[in-house]
Design a protein around this motif. Structure first.
Motif, short mmCIF file in Angstrom:
data_model
loop_
_atom_site.label_atom_id
_atom_site.label_comp_id
_atom_site.label_asym_id
_atom_site.label_seq_id
_atom_site.Cartn_x
_atom_site.Cartn_y
_atom_site.Cartn_z
N VAL A 224 39.08 5.83 1.54
CA VAL A 224 39.49 6.61 2.70
C VAL A 224 41.01 6.61 2.75
O VAL A 224 41.66 5.75 2.15
CB VAL A 224 38.92 6.05 4.02
CG1 VAL A 224 37.43 6.01 4.00
CG2 VAL A 224 39.48 4.66 4.28
N PRO A 349 37.55 13.42 13.49
CA PRO A 349 36.71 13.14 12.32
C PRO A 349 37.47 12.34 11.27
O PRO A 349 38.68 12.46 11.13
CB PRO A 349 36.37 14.53 11.79
CG PRO A 349 37.44 15.41 12.29
CD PRO A 349 37.92 14.83 13.58
N HIS A 350 36.76 11.49 10.57
CA HIS A 350 37.42 10.73 9.50
C HIS A 350 36.41 10.39 8.42
O HIS A 350 35.20 10.42 8.64
CB HIS A 350 38.05 9.46 10.06
CG HIS A 350 37.05 8.42 10.49
ND1 HIS A 350 36.75 7.33 9.72
CD2 HIS A 350 36.27 8.33 11.57
CE1 HIS A 350 35.83 6.61 10.33
NE2 HIS A 350 35.53 7.19 11.46
N ASP A 351 36.92 10.05 7.26
CA ASP A 351 36.05 9.64 6.16
C ASP A 351 35.57 8.23 6.41
O ASP A 351 36.29 7.41 6.96
CB ASP A 351 36.84 9.66 4.85
CG ASP A 351 37.01 11.06 4.33
OD1 ASP A 351 36.06 11.85 4.48
OD2 ASP A 351 38.08 11.37 3.79
N ASP A 352 34.37 7.97 5.99
CA ASP A 352 33.82 6.64 6.19
C ASP A 352 33.31 6.13 4.85
O ASP A 352 32.45 6.74 4.22
CB ASP A 352 32.68 6.75 7.22
CG ASP A 352 32.00 5.42 7.41
OD1 ASP A 352 32.60 4.40 7.03
OD2 ASP A 352 30.88 5.42 7.94
#
Lengths: 407, 446
Positions: A224, A349-352
Motif C-alpha cells: 500500500v 478509500p484506500h488500499d488494504d
C-alpha cells in the motif's frame, strides 16, 4: 471583599463531573485528573488567561476575557465531564439570583420565545424551596423581557439555578459532555488503528472510559502507498484531540506480511497477519508500559472476526485485548463515527494489504493444532522487533497537531 | 556510482571499533563515507554487533520517469550555475549590465525560432511551464458561441482544463478521434468535420502512449479545408527529441517545456504564429513584448536554451540510440514476462516515440509494482493516483483505447539521453523478480 466584587469575579464555565456518585475515597484522584485535562483544554483552546478551580463538587473555570466556541467544542471531548454551562456564580443570597439571571439574558444576542426556570437545591436549609424560587424568578423575567413566554414542556430556553452550600450557580444554557472517566485514570492502552470505521470508534469508546492510548498502525508498504499513511495520520489526529497527549506508531509491516505469506497455509494468511500485528503491539506495549491492547473487532463482521478466530488469537497472546465493539452493529458504529467527526476521514478509500493477500477461502474455524504448531515452529520475534525499531513515531497534541519524532 | 555506506556511530563507540569497521569495508573494496546522520538501519548493523546505524545509499538509481521530468543536463546545469552566479541583473534595467542580459535573451529567443525554421514567421514567448503556455494559447484564440474545438480525451489536463473554461463561454468541445492504435483517425475526422470548427489542440507525442501524431501532415490537410481554424500543438514530449518544422506555418501555437528535455524546472515557452491572436495571462511591467509580465529569469532562459541546443545537435543519433534500447527492453520484457501487453506499437500507419514505453501487467496493481521497484531505487510511472477501491475509469486510458479492466495495471517507463541498455537490462530483471513474487503472494481471484 464586598458582595459586588465577588459577583463580578465569579462567572465562568461550570463543569459537572460524570459518575462522581460511583466514587468513594478516590474522588480526589479523579478530580485532579479531570482538572488537569480541563486546564490543558483551556490553555490550548482559550489561552493562558483563565483560572480553573474545584468549586464544591464542580469545576469552575473563569476568565477576564470571553470564552470562544472552540472551547465549548473541546470540552465535549474531555472524558469525565457530564455537562457544562456558562454560569454566574453568586453567594448564597436570595437577592443575588435575579440580577444574575437578568445579566445573562441581556448578554444573549437573541432570545427565543419560550422559557422555563428550573431550580435545584442541594443545600436544603436554604430558606426558600425550589418551586418558590422558580416562580419568583420566572415572574421577574416575564416582567422584564416581554418577548419571553413561560412554557413548562420543552422550553427553548432553560434558566437553571443551582443552590449549593457554598454558591448559587445561575445559567441559561447547558451542554452535555462525553461522560465517562477522567482521562488517564484507567490505564494505558495500545490501540490498533486500521483506517476503517471500527478502530477509531473503539478508540473513542475507550477514551470515554478514561484510557490513555498509544496508537499503532501497521503499514504494509510497498503493498500500500503513502495515501494510507496520510489517512491514518488524519484519523489519529482527530482521535488525539480526546487525549492530552498521545503518540502514533506507524510500523512498516509489508516485509513481515510477505514472510508470513511465504510460510503459512494460504487460508490462514489474514488470521496470522492479525496474530502478528497483535504480537507486535504487545511488544510495543511492554516497551511503553501499556497495560492492554484495543482493537475494533466486531463479532463475525468479517471472516477473521468469527468466534473461533478471535479465540485462537487470544490463545497465543499474553496481553488482554479489549474489543469494545464486539456487540456493535455496523450501523451503530457508523453513527458514532459520524458524531465524533471520524466518518469523513475513514470514508476515504484506500488500499488494504490484507485484502490483496486474502485467500479465496479464508479460514473460519481454525485448526487449533495447526495454530499452536505454527506458533511453536515459527518465531517472528526478531522481525517484529526489527519493524518496531523502524517505526515512524508521531506526537499528537491535544489540538490534534501531528509532529514527527523520528526523522 | 559505487556503493556508499553512511555510518552513524553512537557517541560511546570507541576509535578502535571505528577503525575495525572502516578496515572491513576497505578489505571488501567498499567505499565508506562517514556521516553524522543515520537513517534506515542496515543488516550490517546486526552482523557487526557494533553500535552503528547504516544507510544504504549506493544502489545505483535507475530513473525511468523522464517523461515526467528529466534530470538536468550537465551542460545546462553549468550554464544555469554561471547565470545564477554572474548574471543577476534585471534584464529590464536601464544600465548596460541589465541591457546585455536582455540582448542575450533576444539571442536565445532567436535560436528557438530558428531551430524550427520559424524565424520571422513566429514569435517565441518564455513562460514558466508548459501548463502556462497551453493556458495562454487556449484562453487567447477568438471564438463565437457555438464554435467547435476538437481535442482528444487522452490529452494532458493542461490542454483540457483551459478548454473546459472556454466551454463555459459557449465553446463546443468535440472528441478528436483516435484509432485503436492511438493515432489520430484522420479519415473519420475529416468525414465528420464540423463546419464550425475553430480550433484543434493536440500533443505531438502523447505523454502516456508515446504515439507520434502526424501534426504537420494533419495541419496541412485541415488548413486546406478550413484556413481560419487554429491549431495548437503541445510539443512538450517531443521537442528536441523528434524533429518538427514550423516552416510551412500550418501550426498556430506550439508549447515546449524545459524540464522534459534536460533543462531546469520553472521555464518553458510558446511559439505563436505572427498575426495570430494571443493575450497575456499576467499583466504588469510588459516584459516579453507585453505578453508575459514578470522579471525574466536570465539564468533559466539561458540554461533552457543550452539544453535544447544539446538535444537538437544530437537529435538523430540519440533517437537511434534510444530506439535501440527501447526495442531491446520491449523484447526482453516480453521474453521474461509473457503476460505483459504493449498497448501501443509502431506500425506502417503509426509511429511511437522510443522515449516512452507503456505496458500492462495484467492482474497486478501498477501502484504495487511501482512501490516495489522504488525500493530497488528504480523509478517508473503508474499514472493512476486513484486507489484500487475507487471504481472508475481513467479518462486518459479510455481515450487511448485501453480496456477498462487494465486501467489499474498500466505502467510507463520513459527514457532520456542518459539512459543505457545496462539500466534497461537490470530493469527487466528486477521487474520479472517483482512480478514473480507478486503472483505468488496475490493469488488470482475470480
Amino acid at each position: 471583599m464586598n458582595v459586588e466584587d465577588k459577583k463580578e469575579l465569579n462567572e465562568g464555565i461550570v463543569v459537572n463531573v460524570d459518575e462522581l456518585w460511583l466514587k468513594g475515597k478516590n474522588r480526589n484522584v479523579y478530580f485532579k485528573a479531570l482538572i488537569k485535562h480541563v486546564r490543558e483544554t483551556f490553555w490550548h483552546y482559550h489561552g493562558p488567561d483563565f483560572s480553573c478551580n474545584k468549586e464544591g463538587n464542580r469545576i469552575l473555570v473563569t476568565t477576564k476575557g470571553v470564552f470562544n466556541e472552540r472551547v465549548y467544542q473541546a470540552l465535549k471531548r474531555v472524558a469525565g465531564i457530564h455537562s457544562f454551562f456558562y454560569a454566574k456564580v453568586v453567594a448564597v443570597d436570595d437577592s443575588l439570583i435575579y440580577p444574575a439571571v437578568k445579566a445573562l439574558l441581556s448578554a444573549k444576542e437573541s432570545l427565543p420565545n419560550t422559557f422555563k426556570v428550573k431550580t435545584v437545591r442541594s443545600f436544603k436549609r436554604f430558606p426558600k424551596d425550589s418551586q418558590e424560587i422558580s416562580r419568583e424568578i420566572g415572574g421577574k423575567v416575564l416582567n422584564d423581557f416581554s418577548s419571553l413566554k413561560a412554557k413548562m414542556v420543552n422550553p427553548e430556553l432553560l434558566i437553571q439555578i443551582n443552590i449549593t452550600e457554598e454558591n448559587i450557580f445561575v445559567s441559561v444554557d447547558k451542554h452535555f459532555g462525553m461522560g465517562g472517566q477522567p482521562y488517564g485514570t484507567t490505564g494505558h492502552l495500545v490501540t490498533l488503528l486500521s483506517g476503517g470505521f471500527d478502530s477509531p470508534v473503539a478508540s473513542y469508546l475507550m477514551a470515554k472510559r478514561g484510557c490513555h492510548q498509544t496508537f499503532v498502525f501497521f503499514y504494509a508498504y510497498p503493498f500500500v502507498g503513502n495515501e494510507v499513511k496520510e489517512k491514518i495520520i488524519n484519523i489519529a489526529s482527530a482521535l488525539g484531540k480526546f487525549q492530552r497527549e498521545t503518540r502514533l506508531y506507524i510500523v512498516p509491516f509489508g516485509d513481515v506480511q510477505k514472510k508470513i505469506s511465504q510460510t503459512c497455509r494460504n487460508e490462514y494468511r489474514t488470521l496470522l497477519f492479525r496474530k502478528y500485528m497483535i504480537e507486535c503491539s504487545a511488544l510495543l506495549a511492554k516497551k511503553i508500559n501499556g497495560e492492554a491492547l484495543c482493537t475494533g473487532d466486531s463479532l463475525a463482521q468479517v471472516s477473521s472476526q468469527t468466534m473461533g478466530n478471535i479465540s485462537v488469537i487470544d490463545s497465543t497472546c499474553e496481553m488482554s485485548i479489549f474489543r469494545p465493539l464486539l456487540g456493535f452493529n455496523k450501523s451503530e458504529t457508523l453513527s458514532i463515527a459520524k458524531n465524533i467527526n471520524i466518518y469523513k476521514l475513514s470514508e476515504v478509500p484506500h488500499d488494504d494489504a490484507c485484502s490483496l493477500f486474502a485467500p479465496k477461502f479464508p479460514i473460519i474455524r481454525p485448526d487449533k493444532k495447526y495454530w499452536s504448531d505454527f506458533d511453536r515452529d515459527n518465531s517472528f520475534k526478531d522481525d517484529l522487533e526489527e519493524c518496531l525499531s523502524k517505526a515512524e513515531i508521531y506526537n499528537i497534541s491535544i489540538l490534534g497537531e501531528v509532529e514527527s519524532v523520528t526523522d | 556510482m559505487s556503493n556508499v555506506i553512511i555510518v552513524h556511530f553512537k557517541k560511546k563507540s570507541t576509535l578502535f571499533i571505528k577503525f575495525i569497521f572502516i578496515n572491513f569495508f576497505k578489505l571488501n573494496n567498499l567505499d565508506l563515507k562517514l556521516d553524522k546522520k543515520g537513517g534506515q538501519r542496515y543488516e550490517v548493523e546486526r552482523k557487526f554487533g557494533i553500535s552503528t546505524l547504516c544507510t544504504r545509499v549506493g544502489l545505483q538509481m535507475i530513473y525511468f520517469d523522464n517523461a515526467a521530468s528529466q534530470k538536468i543536463r550537465k551542460e545546462a546545469l553549468e550554464t544555469l550555475n554561471k547565470g545564477l552566479k554572474n548574471c543577476f541583473a534585471n534584464p529590464s534595467a536601464k544600465h548596460k549590465f541589465g541591457q546585455s542580459l536582455l540582448k542575450k535573451i533576444e539571442d536565445h529567443r532567436n535560436y528557438f525560432t530558428k531551430t524550427v525554421k520559424g524565424k520571422d514567421l513566429y514569435d517565441f514567448v518564455f513562460t514558466s511551464s508548459a501548463t502556462e503556455s497551453n493556458n495562454m494559447a487556449l484562453l487567447s484564440f477568438d471564438f463565437k458561441e457555438g464554435d467547435v474545438a476538437y481535442i482528444s480525451s487522452s490529452e494532458h489536463p493542461s490542454l483540457i482544463g483551459p478548454l473546459k473554461e472556454c466551454e463555459k463561454r459557449g465553446l463546443v468541445i468535440k472528441e478528436l478521434p483516435l484509432d485503436e492504435s492511438g493515432i489520430l483517425d484522420q479519415e473519420t475526422f475529416f468525414q465528420n468535420l464540423d463546419s464550425k470548427v475553430i480550433l484543434v489542440a493536440l500533443s505531438h507525442v502523447n505523454n502516456q502512449s508515446g504515439v507520434i501524431q502526424p501534426v504537420e501532415e494533419f495541419s496541412q490537410r485541415l488548413k486546406k479545408i478550413k484556413e481560419e481554424t487554429k491549431i495548437h500543438v503541445d510539443a512538450t514530449q517531443s521537442f528536441s527529441k523528434l524533429s518538427i518544422s514550423l516552416f510551412d506555418q500550418y501550426i498556430d501555437y506550439m508549447t515546449v517545456s524545459s524540464h522534459k528535455l534536460g533543462g531546469p524546472k520553472g521555464i518553458a515557452g510558446i511559439y505563436v504564429k505572427k498575426g495570430v491572436s494571443i493575450k497575456p495571462l499576467l499583466y504588469g511591467g510588459g516584459q516579453e513584448k507585453n505578453l508575459r509580465s514578470s522579471t525574466q529569469s536570465f539564468p533559466l532562459i539561458s540554461s533552457f536554451t543550452r539544453a535544447v541546443k544539446e538535444g537538437m545537435d544530437s537529435l538523430e543519433g540519440e533517437y537511434n540510440r534510444v530506439d535501440n534500447i527501447y526495442k531491446k527492453i520491449r523484447t526482453t520484457l516480453k521474453e521474461n514476462i509473457p503476460e505483459v501487453l504493449f498497448p501501443f506499437s509502431s506500425s506502417d500507419k503509426c509511429k511511437v516515440s522510443p522515449y516512452i514505453l507503456t505496458f500492462v501487467v495484467p492482474n497486478i496493481s501498477s501502484d504495487i509494482i511501482l512501490r516495489h521497484m522504488e525500493q530497488e531505487e528504480i523509478y517508473l510511472s503508474s499514472t493512476s493516483a486513484c486507489s484500487s477501491k475507487v471504481k472508475g475509469e481513467n479518462t486518459v486510458f479510455k481515450g487511448l483505447g485501453i480496456d477498462n479492466k487494465y486501467h489499474k495495471n498500466v505502467l510507463r517507463i520513459s527514457f532520456s539521453n542518459e539512459t543505457t541498455w545496462e539500466e534497461g537490462k537490470i530493469f527487466c530483471e528486477k521487474l520479472k523478480n517483482c512480478i514473480d513474487e507478486m503472483s505468488f503472494l496475490m493469488p488470482k481471484k475470480k
